[in-house]
Write a protein that holds these residues in place. Structure first.
Motif, PDB file in Angstrom:
ATOM      1  N   GLU A 110       0.838  -1.202   0.000  1.00 51.41           N
ATOM      2  CA  GLU A 110       0.000   0.000   0.000  1.00 51.41           C
ATOM      3  C   GLU A 110       0.879   1.260   0.000  1.00 51.41           C
ATOM      4  O   GLU A 110       0.615   2.202  -0.753  1.00 51.41           O
ATOM      5  N   GLU A 111       1.918   1.262   0.824  1.00 47.30           N
ATOM      6  CA  GLU A 111       2.839   2.407   0.883  1.00 47.30           C
ATOM      7  C   GLU A 111       3.586   2.586  -0.436  1.00 47.30           C
ATOM      8  O   GLU A 111       3.778   3.707  -0.908  1.00 47.30           O
ATOM      9  N   PHE A 112       4.014   1.470  -1.038  1.00 50.05           N
ATOM     10  CA  PHE A 112       4.684   1.535  -2.336  1.00 50.05           C
ATOM     11  C   PHE A 112       3.764   2.139  -3.383  1.00 50.05           C
ATOM     12  O   PHE A 112       4.162   3.034  -4.135  1.00 50.05           O
ATOM     13  N   ASN A 113       2.534   1.652  -3.456  1.00 49.92           N
ATOM     14  CA  ASN A 113       1.580   2.156  -4.447  1.00 49.92           C
ATOM     15  C   ASN A 113       1.293   3.640  -4.250  1.00 49.92           C
ATOM     16  O   ASN A 113       1.199   4.397  -5.218  1.00 49.92           O
ATOM     17  N   GLN A 114       1.190   4.061  -3.007  1.00 54.82           N
ATOM     18  CA  GLN A 114       0.954   5.470  -2.710  1.00 54.82           C
ATOM     19  C   GLN A 114       2.149   6.312  -3.180  1.00 54.82           C
ATOM     20  O   GLN A 114       1.968   7.355  -3.819  1.00 54.82           O
TER      21      GLN A 114
ATOM     22  N   ALA B  32       4.375   5.488  -5.473  1.00 58.43           N
ATOM     23  CA  ALA B  32       4.474   5.401  -6.930  1.00 58.43           C
ATOM     24  C   ALA B  32       3.474   6.335  -7.606  1.00 58.43           C
ATOM     25  O   ALA B  32       3.808   6.997  -8.595  1.00 58.43           O
ATOM     26  N   ARG B  33       2.260   6.407  -7.082  1.00 63.97           N
ATOM     27  CA  ARG B  33       1.257   7.312  -7.652  1.00 63.97           C
ATOM     28  C   ARG B  33       1.671   8.772  -7.487  1.00 63.97           C
ATOM     29  O   ARG B  33       1.581   9.567  -8.423  1.00 63.97           O
ATOM     30  N   LYS B  34       2.139   9.126  -6.301  1.00 64.18           N
ATOM     31  CA  LYS B  34       2.561  10.504  -6.050  1.00 64.18           C
ATOM     32  C   LYS B  34       3.781  10.845  -6.913  1.00 64.18           C
ATOM     33  O   LYS B  34       3.871  11.945  -7.466  1.00 64.18           O
ATOM     34  N   LEU B  35       4.704   9.892  -7.059  1.00 61.83           N
ATOM     35  CA  LEU B  35       5.886  10.102  -7.891  1.00 61.83           C
ATOM     36  C   LEU B  35       5.489  10.360  -9.340  1.00 61.83           C
ATOM     37  O   LEU B  35       5.996  11.281  -9.977  1.00 61.83           O
ATOM     38  N   ALA B  36       4.582   9.571  -9.864  1.00 61.53           N
ATOM     39  CA  ALA B  36       4.121   9.765 -11.238  1.00 61.53           C
ATOM     40  C   ALA B  36       3.483  11.143 -11.406  1.00 61.53           C
ATOM     41  O   ALA B  36       3.714  11.835 -12.402  1.00 61.53           O
ATOM     42  N   GLN B  37       2.705  11.559 -10.425  1.00 62.56           N
ATOM     43  CA  GLN B  37       2.052  12.873 -10.466  1.00 62.56           C
ATOM     44  C   GLN B  37       3.094  13.987 -10.479  1.00 62.56           C
ATOM     45  O   GLN B  37       3.009  14.921 -11.284  1.00 62.56           O
ATOM     46  N   LEU B  38       4.093  13.899  -9.595  1.00 59.28           N
ATOM     47  CA  LEU B  38       5.110  14.939  -9.526  1.00 59.28           C
ATOM     48  C   LEU B  38       5.976  14.975 -10.780  1.00 59.28           C
ATOM     49  O   LEU B  38       6.350  16.059 -11.253  1.00 59.28           O
TER      50      LEU B  38
END
Length: 85
Positions: A37-41, A43-49
């Motif tokens: 769950e932490e990894f996915n969170q 990864a999503r934030k990284l893609a957004q940034l």
């Protein structure tokens, strides 16, 4: 380099480190759902940034994953690895 650009790049670098660490951990602990769950969170934030950075300042890498509207922005200075903190 302006403050906003530097700050955004620092956030990207921190999230890349975080995602990589979770990735390595999950290689040996694949059933850890909290880590996943932490990894996915992260990864999503990284893609957004990354998307935000590239839309404002140009590509972070030259691997053909980011469109370059108007001109070939990859050759514009500074390149991500040339930025000093």
């Amino acid at each position: 380099m302006d403050y906003d650009r530097r700050k955004l790049l620092e956030q990207i670098m921190a999230l890349e480190f975080t995602a990589l660490e979770f990735n390595l951990y999950l290689d040996t602990h694949p059933q850890d759902m909290k880590a996943l769950e932490e990894f996915n969170q992260a990864a999503r934030k990284l893609a957004q940034l990354k998307q935000e950075y590239e839309s404002r300042y140009g590509p972070l890498t030259n691997y053909g994953t980011t469109p370059s509207p108007g001109s070939w922005r990859w050759v514009e200075d500074p390149w991500p690895w040339e930025i000093t903190f």
